[in-house]
Every structure is written in C-alpha cells, then in structure tokens.
Design an enzyme around this catalytic site. Structure first.
Site, PDB file in Angstrom:
ATOM      1  N   CYS A 151       0.863  -1.179   0.000  1.00 48.13           N
ATOM      2  CA  CYS A 151       0.000   0.000   0.000  1.00 48.13           C
ATOM      3  C   CYS A 151       0.898   1.227   0.000  1.00 48.13           C
ATOM      4  CB  CYS A 151      -0.898  -0.024   1.238  1.00 48.13           C
ATOM      5  SG  CYS A 151      -1.886   1.472   1.485  1.00 48.13           S
ATOM      6  N   CYS A 200      -0.888   3.888  -6.473  1.00 45.23           N
ATOM      7  CA  CYS A 200      -1.712   3.211  -5.459  1.00 45.23           C
ATOM      8  C   CYS A 200      -1.891   1.790  -5.954  1.00 45.23           C
ATOM      9  CB  CYS A 200      -3.061   3.916  -5.311  1.00 45.23           C
ATOM     10  SG  CYS A 200      -4.270   3.002  -4.295  1.00 45.23           S
TER      11      CYS A 200
END
Length: 257
Positions: free
Chosen positions: A70, A182
């Site tokens: 992440c 992302c």
C-alpha cells in the site's frame, strides 16, 4: 518461508500477483484492513496505528517478512515501524524514477496518480526532488478509484464518469507516462489506458518491490519452501466472510501481468 502481505483492501493483490510469479514456492498471508479503508482519507497517525495493528498480528503468526502493499501506508508508517520488528518490511514507492527517465527521452511529462495522503507526504516530495523532476511531474489524487475497487466495480459507467470529471482539467496528450501510485490502480489499468495516447507508458512499483524482497530474503538466507498456500485475513486477524472475490481478483490480475 511465510510472507505477510498487508493492504487496506484488495489493492495489494496486484503486488501479490507479482510475488506468485517471482517467489512461487512460499506461504502467503494476505491481511486486508477492510474495516478502516480507504486510508487515503485518514490522518497519518490513524494510518500508523492501523499498520502497527496489522504488523503485530503478522508478527504473532511468525512471518519471515512483510510487504506493505500500500503506497499510502508505506508513506505514512513504514519508516518508524521498521525499528519495531525483527523481520524485513518492504514497502511501496511510486515508480516515478523509471517514468521520468522514459519521459526525458520523449520530451513529455509524467502524471502520478495516487491517494491524497501519499501525494502530500514528505516522502513523495523528497522522491521528486531527488530526481530533479519538479517541472516534469504532475500529480492527481484519485481516491475514488479505491472505493470503486472495494465495491468490485472496475469498468462501469460510474467509473468512466468519475474519470471524466477528474481528467477534465488536464491536457492528457502532454503525458508520456502515467505512474499508478496506489496498488488499487493497476486494477483499472485497462480503463485508464483509454484516456491516454496509445504510446503512453504505465508504470507501477509492484515488480520492483517483489524483486527487492527476493534480494533481502536471499541475503538473510531465508529459503523458499515447497508450498504455495495463500491465507486471507481481515482486520484484527479475522477470517473474511467470503474470500472467493479476493481469489477471483487475484486470478484475473495474474492473467494481465
């Protein structure tokens, strides 16, 4: 060899997909903190606590390494948490370096798509400064894509309408490269490509992250086992109510890399 993967939701499956290609004979535990997503709208301190809770659980089950799959969690939390645990922790970094190098040759600009928290963190600013790429790198927060992904909505009128609104202010022909900053965003790569010129290159840091993990494990003498199990858990180490959707997303993504 047991490797923990952590993300706020399903985005980290795009990184796990590369791990299954590069380190196929390992045991994997995929931890999705679905009760607290999306991270991009949380404060830095909140994200730090969520990541620490997840890593505490992964430490309890004795993983050999953890991939924080992440970008937002990496930016907000990984630095200090590396001092807390004995196992290696590998995070994500937007693939600005290869994208900037590519665009320098083409005379084009780079567009970095990420969450708002990733883009406002000092870590990202320092990365762009280190590459002396201030004039060639533009950024855009697309946190809405995280919400669509967690609803398993990828190529729908709602997604296209959202992108149309977000991209309305940009001259997309100016960009030679798009950085998917992302881990949820590679799930939308096919849709995003429709908005840019055919020769626009897309970059993400997943393969580089897993190659780095493989190097670290080799240096530490941690050898793979003949095992390829994947266990899915969610917030606080609970079993998900149904992991079929996770497996479907992972299987679909594996066919695209």
């Amino acid at each position: 060899m047991k490797i923990g993967f952590f993300d706020s939701g399903i985005g980290g499956l795009t990184v796990l997909g590369h791990a299954l290609n590069i380190l196929p004979f390992a045991e994997y535990v995929y931890y999705a903190d679905i009760e607290h997503l999306p991270y991009g709208e949380k404060t830095k301190n909140e994200v730090k606590q969520y990541v620490q809770n997840a890593l505490d659980y992964l430490a309890e089950i004795k993983v050999d390494a953890v991939v924080v799959a992440c970008n937002t969690a990496t930016s907000a939390a990984v630095g200090k948490l590396r001092k807390r645990y004995s196992f290696p922790i590998v995070g994500m970094e937007p693939a600005v370096k290869p994208a900037a190098a590519y665009c320098k040759e083409k005379g084009k600009k780079v567009l970095v798509l990420a969450t708002s928290l990733t883009l406002r963190e000092e870590k990202f600013y320092q990365l762009v400064q280190r590459l002396d790429a201030d004039e060639t790198v533009d950024t855009m927060a697309l946190g809405g894509l995280v919400k669509f992904a967690e609803q398993f909505e990828f190529d729908t009128p709602n997604v296209h309408h959202y992108l149309q609104q977000q991209f309305a202010s940009l001259s997309l022909a100016d960009y030679g490269a798009v950085v998917l900053g992302c881990t949820h965003f590679p799930l939308f790569k096919k849709v995003l490509q429709e908005w840019f010129a055919p020769d626009t290159q897309f970059f993400d840091g997943s393969a580089g992250t897993i190659n780095h993990l493989a190097d670290i494990l080799k240096q530490r003498g941690i050898a793979p086992s003949i095992d390829d199990k994947i266990k899915f858990v969610i917030t606080d180490g609970k079993l998900p109510p149904n992991d079929v959707d996770y497996k479907k997303i992972l299987q679909t993504y594996l066919h695209t890399i």
